[in-house]
Design an enzyme around this catalytic site. Structure first.
Site, PDB file in Angstrom:
ATOM      1  N   ARG A 237      -4.584 -24.834 -17.490  1.00 54.97           N
ATOM      2  CA  ARG A 237      -3.051 -25.137 -17.573  1.00 54.97           C
ATOM      3  C   ARG A 237      -2.921 -26.240 -18.683  1.00 54.97           C
ATOM      4  NH1 ARG A 237      -2.146 -21.621 -14.639  1.00 54.97           N
ATOM      5  NH2 ARG A 237      -1.155 -21.673 -12.915  1.00 54.97           N
ATOM      6  N   GLU A 266       6.034 -24.369 -21.292  1.00 56.43           N
ATOM      7  CA  GLU A 266       6.049 -22.642 -21.501  1.00 56.43           C
ATOM      8  C   GLU A 266       7.565 -22.057 -21.273  1.00 56.43           C
ATOM      9  OE1 GLU A 266       2.899 -21.159 -19.129  1.00 56.43           O
ATOM     10  OE2 GLU A 266       1.362 -22.342 -20.212  1.00 56.43           O
ATOM     11  N   HIS A 285       0.525 -16.965 -21.626  1.00 57.74           N
ATOM     12  CA  HIS A 285       0.125 -17.315 -20.344  1.00 57.74           C
ATOM     13  C   HIS A 285      -0.364 -15.952 -19.823  1.00 57.74           C
ATOM     14  CE1 HIS A 285       0.271 -20.032 -16.788  1.00 57.74           C
ATOM     15  NE2 HIS A 285      -0.583 -19.106 -16.446  1.00 57.74           N
TER      16      HIS A 285
HETATM   17  N1  NAD Z   1      -4.493 -18.567 -17.794  1.00 55.68           N
HETATM   18  C1  NAD Z   1      -4.115 -17.875 -16.829  1.00 55.68           C
HETATM   19  O1  NAD Z   1      -3.419 -17.017 -16.667  1.00 55.68           O
HETATM   20  C2  NAD Z   1      -4.911 -18.490 -15.361  1.00 55.68           C
HETATM   21  C3  NAD Z   1      -5.157 -17.581 -14.553  1.00 55.68           C
HETATM   22  C4  NAD Z   1      -5.849 -17.992 -13.441  1.00 55.68           C
HETATM   23  C5  NAD Z   1      -6.030 -18.896 -13.176  1.00 55.68           C
HETATM   24  N2  NAD Z   1      -5.690 -20.039 -13.897  1.00 55.68           N
HETATM   25  C6  NAD Z   1      -5.965 -21.500 -14.049  1.00 55.68           C
HETATM   26  O2  NAD Z   1      -7.383 -21.507 -13.672  1.00 55.68           O
HETATM   27  C7  NAD Z   1      -7.687 -22.586 -12.682  1.00 55.68           C
HETATM   28  C8  NAD Z   1      -8.958 -22.085 -12.173  1.00 55.68           C
HETATM   29  O3  NAD Z   1      -8.794 -21.037 -11.118  1.00 55.68           O
HETATM   30  P1  NAD Z   1     -10.253 -20.677 -10.357  1.00 55.68           P
HETATM   31  O4  NAD Z   1      -9.689 -19.739  -9.455  1.00 55.68           O
HETATM   32  O5  NAD Z   1     -11.479 -20.723 -11.123  1.00 55.68           O
HETATM   33  O6  NAD Z   1     -10.197 -22.054  -9.284  1.00 55.68           O
HETATM   34  P2  NAD Z   1     -11.301 -22.766  -8.621  1.00 55.68           P
HETATM   35  O7  NAD Z   1     -11.012 -23.765  -7.674  1.00 55.68           O
HETATM   36  O8  NAD Z   1     -12.323 -21.650  -8.191  1.00 55.68           O
HETATM   37  O9  NAD Z   1     -12.365 -23.542  -9.870  1.00 55.68           O
HETATM   38  C9  NAD Z   1     -11.821 -24.962 -10.331  1.00 55.68           C
HETATM   39  C10 NAD Z   1     -13.045 -25.600 -10.384  1.00 55.68           C
HETATM   40  O10 NAD Z   1     -12.533 -26.828 -11.200  1.00 55.68           O
HETATM   41  C11 NAD Z   1     -13.271 -27.832 -10.641  1.00 55.68           C
HETATM   42  N3  NAD Z   1     -12.623 -29.167 -10.866  1.00 55.68           N
HETATM   43  C12 NAD Z   1     -11.422 -29.493 -10.359  1.00 55.68           C
HETATM   44  N4  NAD Z   1     -11.020 -30.857 -10.696  1.00 55.68           N
HETATM   45  C13 NAD Z   1     -11.972 -31.131 -11.451  1.00 55.68           C
HETATM   46  C14 NAD Z   1     -12.235 -32.174 -12.206  1.00 55.68           C
HETATM   47  N5  NAD Z   1     -11.315 -33.187 -12.287  1.00 55.68           N
HETATM   48  N6  NAD Z   1     -13.326 -32.327 -13.176  1.00 55.68           N
HETATM   49  C15 NAD Z   1     -14.201 -31.403 -13.364  1.00 55.68           C
HETATM   50  N7  NAD Z   1     -13.799 -30.270 -12.653  1.00 55.68           N
HETATM   51  C16 NAD Z   1     -12.937 -30.151 -11.677  1.00 55.68           C
HETATM   52  C17 NAD Z   1     -13.476 -27.570  -9.266  1.00 55.68           C
HETATM   53  O11 NAD Z   1     -14.437 -28.294  -8.452  1.00 55.68           O
HETATM   54  C18 NAD Z   1     -13.566 -26.031  -9.300  1.00 55.68           C
HETATM   55  O12 NAD Z   1     -15.201 -25.657  -9.330  1.00 55.68           O
HETATM   56  C19 NAD Z   1      -6.344 -22.289 -11.661  1.00 55.68           C
HETATM   57  O13 NAD Z   1      -6.109 -23.489 -10.872  1.00 55.68           O
HETATM   58  C20 NAD Z   1      -5.412 -22.288 -12.813  1.00 55.68           C
HETATM   59  O14 NAD Z   1      -4.635 -23.266 -12.897  1.00 55.68           O
HETATM   60  C21 NAD Z   1      -5.169 -19.766 -15.275  1.00 55.68           C
HETATM   61  O1  DGY Z   2      -2.508 -19.432 -11.717  1.00 54.19           O
HETATM   62  C1  DGY Z   2      -2.445 -18.305 -12.025  1.00 54.19           C
HETATM   63  O2  DGY Z   2      -2.626 -17.352 -11.143  1.00 54.19           O
HETATM   64  C2  DGY Z   2      -2.166 -17.910 -13.545  1.00 54.19           C
HETATM   65  O3  DGY Z   2      -2.063 -18.957 -14.259  1.00 54.19           O
HETATM   66  C3  DGY Z   2      -0.900 -16.890 -13.186  1.00 54.19           C
HETATM   67  O4  DGY Z   2       0.153 -17.738 -13.263  1.00 54.19           O
END
Ligand code: NAD
Ligand code: DGY
Length: 325
Positions: A237, A266, A285
């Site tokens: 993010r 965004e 994004h």
């Molecule tokens: N660019 C995109 O389109 C897109 C798509 C999907 C997800 N995302 C972002 O990616 C993030 C992660 O998704 P995920 O499915 O892997 O989630 P997830 O919950 O499986 O993984 C997140 C990891 O971050 C760690 N974490 C949280 N806070 C932390 C901190 N302060 N310091 C260190 N580590 C920390 C958690 O322990 C966890 O292991 C989502 O929350 C979303 O914001 C973006």
């Molecule tokens: O969090 C997510 O799933 C991606 O950023 C798409 O919005």
């Protein structure tokens, strides 16, 4: 009587049919000014909402006294005030897992595009400026064998580590809430504190959620730890990063480049200094934006929503307190 579901994201015909079989559906096609008026008009009778990309806070949700569930078509839940939802016993669901691999693919696309200067050099060819063999001023850097630093070793972090370790022979460093022995074994990854990761990684990739704890985590102090020549990748993010500090780190040469799928605001403003820099690859994004994955996310959201409306616990319930209270 069927319950009223308000969609602020268009669904495929198949999913729409499935939802309409169980619920009365209002579709808001676009979240522009007119769409927001339609949403405010629909909220007083809404039992459930489904969509993504809208900050749904108390100012809107107070208009929806009958709301039972929100199915977010995203894994990230930073657009929601979870304490507020839980207090009102409104279930919030998300769409984990189905987008993990695609988002990790996007992360790797950004790693390769920045390190090998793909966009910059493709633009050079397109502009007709490829007159002779390119020289060192246009060379990139290797990806294989370089150190991959992953901040947030969750689902997407692991999928990135898999690509780096098995596909590109990259040593993997990671920082997360706690060490993950299984990940270390599988990808030969090493857990370290954030500063050590920033100092030692060639590619620093953010894959952690936006929370009160992570907002502004990568600030000027953090960029100062990175080695010159390192490349910064953000598929998490935008607000996890101090964007002004990022721009300064790029301008000063503190880091060599950045691959950015997410931004503080965004859509990114066309006059952002980031768009003036050849060493920045900016994408809209699009982490999960493939036909297959977006359909899988929408299906997952519909299933969560239908379960919630049927009085069943949705598989991807984010706020367990809304269920057990
Ligand atoms: N660019 C995109 O389109 C897109 C798509 C999907 C997800 N995302 C972002 O990616 C993030 C992660 O998704 P995920 O499915 O892997 O989630 P997830 O919950 O499986 O993984 C997140 C990891 O971050 C760690 N974490 C949280 N806070 C932390 C901190 N302060 N310091 C260190 N580590 C920390 C958690 O322990 C966890 O292991 C989502 O929350 C979303 O914001 C973006
Ligand atoms: O969090 C997510 O799933 C991606 O950023 C798409 O919005």
């Amino acid at each position: 009587m069927k319950k009223h579901v308000v969609l602020y994201k268009k669904l495929s015909a198949q999913l729409m049919e499935r939802l309409q079989a169980k619920a009365q559906v209002t579709l808001i096609e676009r979240l522009d000014a007119r769409g927001l008026v339609q949403l405010r008009d629909a909220l007083p009778s809404a039992h459930a909402l489904l969509g993504a990309g809208l900050k749904l806070d108390a100012s809107l949700l107070d208009l929806a006294p009958h709301l039972e569930a929100i199915a977010s078509v995203s894994v990230g839940v930073d657009n929601y005030d979870i304490d507020y939802l839980t207090e009102r016993r409104i279930m919030l669901t998300n769409t984990p897992d189905v987008l993990t691999e695609t988002t990790a693919d996007t992360g790797f696309a950004l790693i390769l595009a920045t390190a090998r200067r793909v966009v910059e050099l493709a633009n050079l060819v397109r502009a007709g400026a490829w007159q002779q063999s390119i020289g060192p001023q246009h060379f990139g850097n290797d990806v294989h064998g370089k150190t991959l630093g992953i901040v947030g070793m969750g689902r997407i972090g692991e999928a990135l580590a898999q690509r780096g370790h098995f596909g590109f022979g990259m040593p993997v460093l990671y920082h997360s809430h706690s060490p993950k022995p299984a990940v270390e074994q599988r990808f030969n990854a090493r857990y370290c504190d954030l500063d050590t990761l920033l100092q030692q990684a060639d590619f620093i990739c953010l894959t952690l959620p936006l929370t009160a704890e992570t907002e502004g985590l990568i600030d000027a102090r953090a960029f100062a730890q990175m080695r010159p020549g390192s490349i910064f990748i953000n598929i998490a993010r935008g607000k996890v990063v101090d964007e002004t500090a990022l721009i300064e780190a790029l301008r000063s040469g503190q880091i060599r480049g950045a691959g950015l799928d997410v931004f503080e605001h965004e859509p990114l403003n066309a006059d952002s200094p980031l768009l003036q820099m050849d060493n920045v690859v900016a994408t809209p994004h699009m982490g999960s934006a493939t036909h297959e994955t977006r359909e899988a996310m929408a299906r997952c959201a519909v299933e969560n929503l239908l379960a919630a409306l049927a009085g069943e616990r949705p598989v991807n319930l984010v706020n367990a307190g809304a269920w057990t209270l």
